[in-house]
Design an enzyme around this catalytic site. Structure first.
Site, PDB file in Angstrom:
ATOM      1  N   CYS A  24       0.786  -1.023  -0.042  1.00 22.99           N
ATOM      2  CA  CYS A  24      -0.066  -0.034  -0.212  1.00 22.99           C
ATOM      3  C   CYS A  24       0.983   1.238   0.270  1.00 22.99           C
ATOM      4  O   CYS A  24       0.334   2.550  -0.177  1.00 22.99           O
ATOM      5  CB  CYS A  24      -0.821  -0.059   0.958  1.00 22.99           C
ATOM      6  SG  CYS A  24      -2.221  -1.010   1.280  1.00 22.99           S
ATOM      7  N   LYS A  27       1.228   4.128  -2.771  1.00 22.24           N
ATOM      8  CA  LYS A  27       0.024   4.186  -4.126  1.00 22.24           C
ATOM      9  C   LYS A  27      -0.009   5.849  -4.045  1.00 22.24           C
ATOM     10  O   LYS A  27       1.407   6.176  -3.677  1.00 22.24           O
ATOM     11  CB  LYS A  27      -1.136   4.962  -2.232  1.00 22.24           C
ATOM     12  CG  LYS A  27      -2.026   3.609  -2.096  1.00 22.24           C
ATOM     13  CD  LYS A  27      -3.529   4.390  -1.172  1.00 22.24           C
ATOM     14  CE  LYS A  27      -4.053   3.094  -0.717  1.00 22.24           C
ATOM     15  NZ  LYS A  27      -5.531   3.289   0.586  1.00 22.24           N
ATOM     16  N   ASP A  74      -8.521  -3.264  -4.373  1.00 23.89           N
ATOM     17  CA  ASP A  74      -7.136  -3.424  -4.091  1.00 23.89           C
ATOM     18  C   ASP A  74      -5.719  -4.473  -4.868  1.00 23.89           C
ATOM     19  O   ASP A  74      -6.253  -5.215  -5.335  1.00 23.89           O
ATOM     20  CB  ASP A  74      -7.299  -3.307  -2.438  1.00 23.89           C
ATOM     21  CG  ASP A  74      -7.434  -2.391  -1.926  1.00 23.89           C
ATOM     22  OD1 ASP A  74      -6.699  -1.006  -2.121  1.00 23.89           O
ATOM     23  OD2 ASP A  74      -7.685  -2.685  -0.862  1.00 23.89           O
ATOM     24  N   GLY A 145     -11.502 -13.443 -13.547  1.00 25.19           N
ATOM     25  CA  GLY A 145      -9.682 -12.460 -13.301  1.00 25.19           C
ATOM     26  C   GLY A 145      -9.941 -11.643 -14.867  1.00 25.19           C
ATOM     27  O   GLY A 145      -9.861 -12.096 -16.028  1.00 25.19           O
ATOM     28  N   HIS A 146      -8.163 -11.096 -14.762  1.00 24.33           N
ATOM     29  CA  HIS A 146      -7.748 -10.243 -15.975  1.00 24.33           C
ATOM     30  C   HIS A 146      -5.976 -10.053 -15.896  1.00 24.33           C
ATOM     31  O   HIS A 146      -6.075  -9.384 -14.357  1.00 24.33           O
ATOM     32  CB  HIS A 146      -8.309  -8.801 -16.353  1.00 24.33           C
ATOM     33  CG  HIS A 146      -7.642  -8.339 -17.593  1.00 24.33           C
ATOM     34  ND1 HIS A 146      -8.976  -8.549 -18.558  1.00 24.33           N
ATOM     35  CD2 HIS A 146      -6.959  -7.683 -17.748  1.00 24.33           C
ATOM     36  CE1 HIS A 146      -8.133  -7.679 -19.934  1.00 24.33           C
ATOM     37  NE2 HIS A 146      -7.117  -7.151 -19.619  1.00 24.33           N
ATOM     38  N   ASP A 233     -10.501   0.341   7.779  1.00 18.75           N
ATOM     39  CA  ASP A 233      -9.258   0.227   8.335  1.00 18.75           C
ATOM     40  C   ASP A 233      -8.295   0.617   7.617  1.00 18.75           C
ATOM     41  O   ASP A 233      -8.166   1.733   7.182  1.00 18.75           O
ATOM     42  CB  ASP A 233      -9.004  -1.557   7.207  1.00 18.75           C
ATOM     43  CG  ASP A 233      -9.252  -1.245   5.893  1.00 18.75           C
ATOM     44  OD1 ASP A 233      -9.600   0.034   5.611  1.00 18.75           O
ATOM     45  OD2 ASP A 233      -8.725  -2.151   4.783  1.00 18.75           O
TER      46      ASP A 233
HETATM   47 CO    CO Z   1     -10.290   0.803   4.061  1.00 17.19          CO
HETATM   48 CO    CO Z   2      -9.181  -0.578   0.282  1.00 18.73          CO
END
Ligand code: CO
Ligand code: CO
Ligand code: CO
Length: 354
Positions: A24, A27, A74, A145-146, A233
């Site tokens: 993450c 991002k 995500d 999926g892809h 979260d």
């Molecule tokens: Co979240």
């Molecule tokens: Co998220």
């Protein structure tokens, strides 16, 4: 576990070397993203119960009075070297937004970027196996999926869930007097940064992998037995970034106490040595205008509070008198939960760190 077991953490291929940012922490800078999104008109639809207004975890779309769909996506670049665990962590992370809304997960779809010229296909197989087994643990199937050929490996999921329209947990309903519970310690961004630089001992590495691969399903199911006000979260924007989404959406102010905040072992040591991912520094810049830090807080501590988490814990707002029963229940069922602060008064979203 033998050498060919994909779960064996020590691998010869080091996936994190194939990418600049990881998990993450890769991002886009939130301030850059906002500038763009502000220019795109929002589409209104009467079925939308949760849309883009408050940076909530997932979109919620009403089907009828009994059922709403909850949808989230995500994906990211490798956060650990081992392909199996990269897949498992990406799946736990994607599912987390469903649990943060108080919803039930139904099924998922894969999103894959894969450098087929530089990595053996075995690596892809292990990423998908890790994700599949994590989804199996969550009780949901992956239905397709892809995949694209890509320079960096990337993996993630679209997850669809369902919820009763009256029971949605948004980030906008925290009230003064609510206490704040966090269900996983902080530090995954800093520690995975340490892993990438090969500064992290083996046991610390195994510990952080285990934590990131832990589903928030269990914590969410326990939380739903209590009158929770709000939930989100903690992922790429760090504790203070995600808490600020809550305080802004709820029009409240919050106070958190640094010494109450659980931190993974080794995080403080690495942070003091300035092993800080770029995403974490961006988060610090982003949250600074609305965070008031106690004067005695060191720079490395502020970094930890803004550390970009991958598959972090739930952040739960619950009225004071129900907070301790929920906390006890979580701890009794092996969730590493802590009360870290409180919502103090109505306001414009300011966070005080003491
Ligand atoms: Co979240
Ligand atoms: Co998220
Ligand atoms: Co939520």
């Amino acid at each position: 576990m033998n050498k060919t077991d994909p779960k064996n953490i020590s691998t010869t291929i080091r996936l994190t070397q194939f990418t600049k940012g990881g998990g993450c922490a890769c991002k886009l800078r939130p301030q850059d993203l906002e500038t763009v999104l502000d220019q795109i008109p929002v589409m209104n639809d009467t079925h939308v119960l949760v849309g883009t207004d408050n940076h909530d975890d997932a979109a919620v779309y009403k089907i009828n009075n009994e059922t709403a769909l909850v949808e989230t996506v995500d994906f990211f670049t490798p956060v650990v070297d081992n392909p199996y665990w990269f897949g498992a962590i990406a799946a736990a992370n994607a599912l987390s937004d469903i649990y943060a809304m108080g919803a039930r997960a139904l099924f998922a779809l894969n999103i894959v970027g894969f450098p087929s010229k530089t990595l053996p296909m075995e690596v892809l197989k292990n990423i998908l196996t890790g994700a599949q087994q994590k989804c199996k643990e969550a009780g949901i199937p992956i239905l397709g999926g892809h995949t694209i050929d890509d320079e960096d490996p990337k993996y993630g999921l679209v997850v669809t869930g369902s919820i009763h329209p009256d029971r949605i947990l948004t980030n906008g309903n925290a009230r003064p007097g609510d206490l704040l519970i966090l269900t996983k310690p902080l530090g995954t961004g800093i520690i995975t940064s340490g892993i990438k630089k090969q500064l992290t001992p083996e046991n610390i590495k195994n510990n952080v992998i285990r934590q990131m691969a832990t589903l928030n399903k269990h914590a969410s199911e326990i939380m739903l037995k209590y009158p929770v006000s709000s939930c989100t979260d903690v992922t790429g924007f760090g504790l203070l970034g995600h808490l600020s989404e809550m305080t802004h959406a709820s029009k409240t102010e919050a106070t958190v106490k640094y010494e109450k905040i659980p931190v993974l072992p080794y995080t403080e040591k690495l942070a003091m040595e300035n092993v800080i991912p770029a995403g974490t520094k961006n988060n610090y810049d982003y949250t600074s205008p609305f965070v008031d830090y106690a004067e005695n807080l060191a720079c490395y501590q502020k970094m930890i509070l803004n550390d970009a988490q991958t598959s972090g814990g739930l952040l739960i707002a619950i009225p004071g008198k129900h907070a301790h029963p929920l906390l006890d229940d979580l701890i009794k069922k092996n969730v590493n939960a802590h009360i870290i602060g409180e919502f103090t008064q109505t306001g414009t979203g300011k966070i005080h760190v003491r």
